[in-house]
Write an enzyme that holds these catalytic residues in place. Structure first.
Site, short mmCIF file in Angstrom:
data_model
loop_
_atom_site.label_atom_id
_atom_site.label_comp_id
_atom_site.label_asym_id
_atom_site.label_seq_id
_atom_site.Cartn_x
_atom_site.Cartn_y
_atom_site.Cartn_z
N GLU A 248 -6.63 4.83 7.76
CA GLU A 248 -6.42 6.26 7.45
C GLU A 248 -7.67 6.85 6.80
O GLU A 248 -7.99 8.02 7.00
CB GLU A 248 -5.17 6.43 6.57
CG GLU A 248 -3.90 6.29 7.41
CD GLU A 248 -2.70 5.74 6.67
OE1 GLU A 248 -2.68 5.76 5.43
OE2 GLU A 248 -1.77 5.26 7.37
N ASN B 85 0.87 -1.18 0.00
CA ASN B 85 0.00 0.00 0.00
C ASN B 85 0.91 1.22 0.00
O ASN B 85 1.51 1.56 1.02
CB ASN B 85 -0.88 -0.03 1.26
CG ASN B 85 -1.66 1.26 1.43
OD1 ASN B 85 -1.77 2.08 0.51
ND2 ASN B 85 -2.20 1.46 2.63
N TRP B 86 1.01 1.86 -1.16
CA TRP B 86 1.93 3.00 -1.28
C TRP B 86 1.41 4.27 -0.64
O TRP B 86 2.14 5.25 -0.52
CB TRP B 86 2.23 3.26 -2.77
CG TRP B 86 3.19 2.29 -3.37
CD1 TRP B 86 3.77 1.21 -2.77
CD2 TRP B 86 3.68 2.32 -4.72
NE1 TRP B 86 4.59 0.56 -3.67
CE2 TRP B 86 4.56 1.23 -4.87
CE3 TRP B 86 3.47 3.18 -5.82
CZ2 TRP B 86 5.23 0.96 -6.07
CZ3 TRP B 86 4.12 2.91 -7.00
CH2 TRP B 86 5.00 1.81 -7.12
N LYS B 87 0.11 4.30 -0.32
CA LYS B 87 -0.49 5.54 0.23
C LYS B 87 -0.24 6.69 -0.74
O LYS B 87 -0.28 6.49 -1.95
CB LYS B 87 0.05 5.80 1.63
CG LYS B 87 -0.06 4.54 2.51
CD LYS B 87 0.19 4.76 3.95
CE LYS B 87 0.03 3.42 4.68
NZ LYS B 87 0.10 3.55 6.12
N GLY C 155 2.73 2.41 10.70
CA GLY C 155 3.69 3.50 10.53
C GLY C 155 4.41 3.88 11.82
O GLY C 155 5.06 4.92 11.90
N GLU D 71 -5.32 -4.84 10.70
CA GLU D 71 -4.29 -3.82 10.90
C GLU D 71 -4.55 -3.06 12.19
O GLU D 71 -5.35 -2.11 12.21
CB GLU D 71 -4.31 -2.83 9.73
CG GLU D 71 -4.02 -3.45 8.38
CD GLU D 71 -3.39 -2.45 7.42
OE1 GLU D 71 -2.32 -2.75 6.89
OE2 GLU D 71 -3.97 -1.36 7.22
N HIS E 206 -9.35 1.31 4.83
CA HIS E 206 -8.07 1.48 5.54
C HIS E 206 -8.27 2.44 6.71
O HIS E 206 -9.07 3.37 6.64
CB HIS E 206 -7.01 2.05 4.57
CG HIS E 206 -5.65 2.03 5.18
ND1 HIS E 206 -5.20 3.04 6.00
CD2 HIS E 206 -4.65 1.13 5.11
CE1 HIS E 206 -3.97 2.74 6.41
NE2 HIS E 206 -3.62 1.59 5.87
N GLY F 280 2.92 -1.12 4.23
CA GLY F 280 2.94 0.30 3.89
C GLY F 280 4.36 0.76 3.58
O GLY F 280 4.89 0.54 2.49
N GLY F 281 5.00 1.36 4.56
CA GLY F 281 6.32 1.98 4.37
C GLY F 281 7.33 1.09 3.68
O GLY F 281 8.04 1.53 2.76
N SER G 57 3.53 -2.01 10.27
CA SER G 57 4.98 -2.09 10.44
C SER G 57 5.57 -3.45 10.06
O SER G 57 6.49 -3.95 10.73
CB SER G 57 5.39 -1.69 11.87
OG SER G 57 5.03 -0.35 12.13
P1 PGA Z 1 2.99 0.39 7.57
O1 PGA Z 1 1.51 0.60 6.96
O2 PGA Z 1 3.49 -0.91 7.01
O3 PGA Z 1 3.77 1.57 7.12
O4 PGA Z 1 2.82 0.33 9.06
C1 PGA Z 1 0.62 -0.47 6.80
C2 PGA Z 1 -0.68 0.03 6.23
O5 PGA Z 1 -1.08 1.15 6.55
O6 PGA Z 1 -1.33 -0.68 5.44
#
Ligand code: PGA
Length: 249
Positions: free
Chosen positions: A97, A9-11, A173, A167, A95, A234-235, A213
Site C-alpha cells: 500500500e 498490521n492494523w493499517k 484484503g 505478500e 508494504h 491485516g484484516g 488474506s
Molecule cells: P490482509 O492484509 O490480511 O487484510 O489481506 C495483509 C497485509 O496487507 O499485510
C-alpha cells in the site's frame, strides 16, 4: 529451527481506546503462547497505548513505516528514534500500500531498512507481485528486482536482522489467499536469492512470512509448509479472537 513470527498490521484502524480494548481481549488468549514471536503494528497515534497495554506480556509492538532521517523538515513523517522512544521493537517497511499509494520504491525501502537497523528496530520488509505480473508469469523477476533493490547493498550482518514478508498484492484484503504451495514456491525463490547474495547460512536462518488474506481457517495449511515462517496479517488482526487463533495456529 526458525522461530515463527505472527505479526498484525492494523493499517489505518483503531483509536487508542479501541487499542486498549483489543489488548484486554488478546492477552488472556495468547498469554501462554510461547511458540512464536507476536507483533502488533498499530497506527502511530495508538502506539503508546499499545505499548502500555502490552507491558509485562510477550507481545511486541511495531510501527507501519519510518522515515530514513532521524529528524528534519519532513512534514508528516516519523523517525526511527521516535519509534524506539515510543516502545517499538519492529517496523514494517515497503508494504504494497505504501508502494502503490505513497510512492515507495525499492531505493527508499533500502534507506528505511538502514534507518531501522541503525536504531535496532527489526524491519519486516514486504515484497510481492501484482495480479498482472503473476498472470504474465513475472512473479520471480519482480521478486528478484525488489530483492536486489532493497537488500543487495546490505552487509551480511545487516541482512541477518531482517524479516521478509512475501505478500502477493492480489491476495491482500481480497479474501483470495495464495495456496500454501504458491506461497512456499515464492518463499523458496526468495531464499535462493538470499543464498546467492549472502550465503547458505544466512538464507537458512532468514524468516519469511506470508501475507495476504491470512485467516484463522487457512493459517494451519500455510504454517504446514516448512518454507513459511509466519504471517503478516491485516484484516484478521483487528479482532482479538481471530488474531489469537492465528497466533495459536
Ligand atoms: P490482509 O492484509 O490480511 O487484510 O489481506 C495483509 C497485509 O496487507 O499485510
Amino acid at each position: 529451527m526458525r522461530r515463527p513470527v505472527i505479526a498484525g498490521n492494523w493499517k489505518m484502524f483503531k483509536t487508542q481506546e479501541e487499542t486498549r480494548d483489543f489488548f484486554d481481549g488478546l492477552e488472556p488468549l495468547v498469554g501462554n503462547s510461547s511458540h512464536c514471536d507476536i507483533v502488533v503494528c498499530p497506527p502511530f497515534t495508538a502506539i503508546p497505548a499499545a505499548v502500555a497495554a502490552a507491558r509485562g506480556t510477550h507481545i511486541y509492538i511495531g510501527a507501519q513505516n519510518l522515515h530514513w532521517e532521524t529528524q528534519g523538515a519532513f512534514t508528516g513523517e516519523v523517525s526511527g528514534p521516535m519509534l524506539v522512544e515510543s516502545g517499538c521493537r519492529y517496523v514494517i517497511i515497503g508494504h504494497s500500500e505504501r508502494r502503490q499509494f505513497f510512492g515507495e520504491t525499492d531505493a527508499t525501502v533500502y534507506q528505511r531498512i538502514k534507518a531501522a537497523l541503525a536504531v535496532e528496530l527489526a524491519p519486516i520488509v514486504c515484497v510481492g507481485e501484482v495480479l498482472a505480473e503473476r498472470e504474465a508469469a513475472k512473479t520471480e523477476s519482480v521478486l528478484q528486482t525488489q530483492f536486489h533493490g532493497a537488500f543487495a547493498a546490505l552487509t551480511a550482518e545487516e541482512f541477518q536482522r531482517i524479516i521478509i514478508a512475501y505478500e502477493p498484492v492480489w491476495a491482500i484484503g481480497t479474501g483470495r489467499t495464495a495456496t500454501p504451495e504458491m506461497a512456499a514456491d515464492a518463499h523458496r525463490f526468495l531464499r535462493q536469492l538470499a543464498a546467492g547474495q549472502f550465503g547458505k547460512e544466512a538464507a537458512a536462518a532468514l524468516r519469511i512470512l506470508y501475507g495476504g488474506s491470512v485467516k484463522p481457517d487457512n493459517i494451519k495449511g500455510l504454517m504446514a509448509q516448512v518454507e513459511i515462517d509466519g504471517a503478516l496479517v491485516g484484516g484478521a488482526s483487528l479482532d482479538a479472537q481471530s488474531f489469537a487463533s492465528i497466533v495459536n495456529f
